[in-house]
Design a protein around this motif. Structure first.
Motif, PDB file in Angstrom:
ATOM      1  N   GLN A   6       0.676  -1.448   0.061  1.00  0.00           N
ATOM      2  CA  GLN A   6      -0.071   0.042  -0.126  1.00  0.00           C
ATOM      3  C   GLN A   6       0.980   1.347   0.215  1.00  0.00           C
ATOM      4  O   GLN A   6       1.962   1.343   0.615  1.00  0.00           O
ATOM      5  CB  GLN A   6      -0.904  -0.025   1.199  1.00  0.00           C
ATOM      6  CG  GLN A   6      -2.094  -0.976   1.309  1.00  0.00           C
ATOM      7  CD  GLN A   6      -2.745  -0.972   2.569  1.00  0.00           C
ATOM      8  OE1 GLN A   6      -2.452  -0.559   3.382  1.00  0.00           O
ATOM      9  NE2 GLN A   6      -3.998  -1.426   2.382  1.00  0.00           N
ATOM     10  N   GLU A  10      -1.432   8.086   0.368  1.00  0.00           N
ATOM     11  CA  GLU A  10      -2.637   7.818  -0.489  1.00  0.00           C
ATOM     12  C   GLU A  10      -3.666   6.888   0.071  1.00  0.00           C
ATOM     13  O   GLU A  10      -4.725   6.841  -0.376  1.00  0.00           O
ATOM     14  CB  GLU A  10      -2.539   7.543  -2.050  1.00  0.00           C
ATOM     15  CG  GLU A  10      -1.658   8.640  -2.698  1.00  0.00           C
ATOM     16  CD  GLU A  10      -1.339   8.235  -4.170  1.00  0.00           C
ATOM     17  OE1 GLU A  10      -2.076   7.541  -4.735  1.00  0.00           O
ATOM     18  OE2 GLU A  10      -0.481   8.933  -4.738  1.00  0.00           O
ATOM     19  N   GLN A  11      -3.091   5.802   0.899  1.00  0.00           N
ATOM     20  CA  GLN A  11      -3.905   4.905   1.714  1.00  0.00           C
ATOM     21  C   GLN A  11      -4.640   3.947   0.618  1.00  0.00           C
ATOM     22  O   GLN A  11      -5.692   3.590   0.343  1.00  0.00           O
ATOM     23  CB  GLN A  11      -4.943   5.504   2.521  1.00  0.00           C
ATOM     24  CG  GLN A  11      -4.394   6.101   3.729  1.00  0.00           C
ATOM     25  CD  GLN A  11      -4.068   5.153   4.728  1.00  0.00           C
ATOM     26  OE1 GLN A  11      -4.671   4.189   5.105  1.00  0.00           O
ATOM     27  NE2 GLN A  11      -2.615   5.402   4.957  1.00  0.00           N
ATOM     28  N   LYS A  12      -3.887   3.437  -0.486  1.00  0.00           N
ATOM     29  CA  LYS A  12      -4.153   2.993  -1.757  1.00  0.00           C
ATOM     30  C   LYS A  12      -3.502   1.835  -1.690  1.00  0.00           C
ATOM     31  O   LYS A  12      -2.283   1.673  -1.672  1.00  0.00           O
ATOM     32  CB  LYS A  12      -4.048   3.904  -2.984  1.00  0.00           C
ATOM     33  CG  LYS A  12      -4.629   3.025  -4.007  1.00  0.00           C
ATOM     34  CD  LYS A  12      -4.527   4.073  -5.354  1.00  0.00           C
ATOM     35  CE  LYS A  12      -3.128   4.305  -5.811  1.00  0.00           C
ATOM     36  NZ  LYS A  12      -2.928   5.113  -6.965  1.00  0.00           N
ATOM     37  N   THR A  13      -4.261   0.429  -2.081  1.00  0.00           N
ATOM     38  CA  THR A  13      -3.375  -0.525  -2.447  1.00  0.00           C
ATOM     39  C   THR A  13      -2.832  -0.883  -3.701  1.00  0.00           C
ATOM     40  O   THR A  13      -3.674  -0.482  -4.829  1.00  0.00           O
ATOM     41  CB  THR A  13      -4.452  -1.764  -2.037  1.00  0.00           C
ATOM     42  OG1 THR A  13      -4.954  -1.810  -0.832  1.00  0.00           O
ATOM     43  CG2 THR A  13      -3.809  -3.027  -2.444  1.00  0.00           C
TER      44      THR A  13
END
Length: 253
Positions: free
Chosen positions: A120, A124-127
């Protein structure tokens, strides 16, 4: 007795006393010199003076998750050994675009359904990546690599989170992992193990040593280096230094 004989006797006595005093004075000095020389040349003195300082991977970075504190135990329900991420307690650096992570899996294959690696972008707290793996041999140390896809290379200066999830046949799951930051290697540095240690590149040093130890599991020098790395300040994984097995994982299609 004549005066001449008396004077001669006195002179002889003085000379004799001088020789005795000289001998008494010089004897302790020679013994002391010999004792000091023996001490310096003794194996104990040489061992103590040449002992290397303990490795240090202490960091002020974000805390890592060496074990799954929220779900103690493992797939077999025994808490003696835990799924463990080989990471410092805080932070972790690499120079690789596609880093390799190491985990200790204590369970037999019969208890495991599959494993999963998740990467992650922290900001951006995105996987970015999620890959499932089939474990082919356990228990032991296993390594998983971030797949080399165009979307996956780590950017320098950014912090990423990674997780290794072990899913059990019982339906339970356990998560461990840590943070990773990609940095640049100075022009004066090299990619050998000692240089990686000097530059605090945890993930690269661990993989360099882990792969060499996988190929030569009985090498006493590599085993000592492995123990030193896991026992380093800021790491504290002494409980795993006696584990010698290596497992393998294969990405599921």
């Amino acid at each position: 007795m004549s005066i001449k004989k008396l004077i001669f006797s006195k002179h002889s006595l003085v000379i004799s006393l001088s020789w005795v005093m000289a001998g008494l004075t010089s004897y302790p000095i020679s013994v002391l010199a010999e004792s000091t020389s023996s001490t310096i040349n003794s194996p104990f003195f040489i061992t103590q003076s040449s002992q290397k300082p303990k490795l240090d991977f202490s960091s002020t970075g974000r805390p890592n998750r060496q074990t799954d504190a929220a779900s103690r135990g493992n797939c077999d329900g025994i808490e003696k050994k835990e799924l463990t991420a080989l990471v410092p307690k805080d932070g972790g650096l690499t120079i690789s675009e596609y880093p390799i992570f190491w985990v200790y899996v204590p369970n037999d294959l019969k208890d495991i359904r599959y494993a999963e690696l998740v990467l992650q972008d922290e900001a951006e707290q995105k996987t970015i990546e999620r890959t499932r793996y089939t474990l082919q041999s356990t228990p032991g140390f296993v390594s998983v690599t971030v797949p080399s896809k165009p979307k996956n290379p780590l950017e320098q200066g950014k912090i990423y989170n990674w997780y290794f999830r072990l899913v059990c046949n019982s339906g339970n799951s356990f998560d461990v992992g840590g943070t990773v930051e990609r940095v640049s290697l100075s022009s004066a540095a090299t990619n050998d193990y000692q240089s990686l240690l000097n530059n605090k590149l945890w993930y690269d040093a661990l993989n360099n040593l882990g792969e060499r130890r996988r190929r030569n599991p009985q090498d006493p020098t590599l085993n000592k280096q492995w123990a030193d790395l896991l026992e380093a300040n800021g790491v504290g994984l002494e409980r795993l230094t006696q584990e010698s097995g290596f497992g393998t994982v294969v990405p599921q299609s």
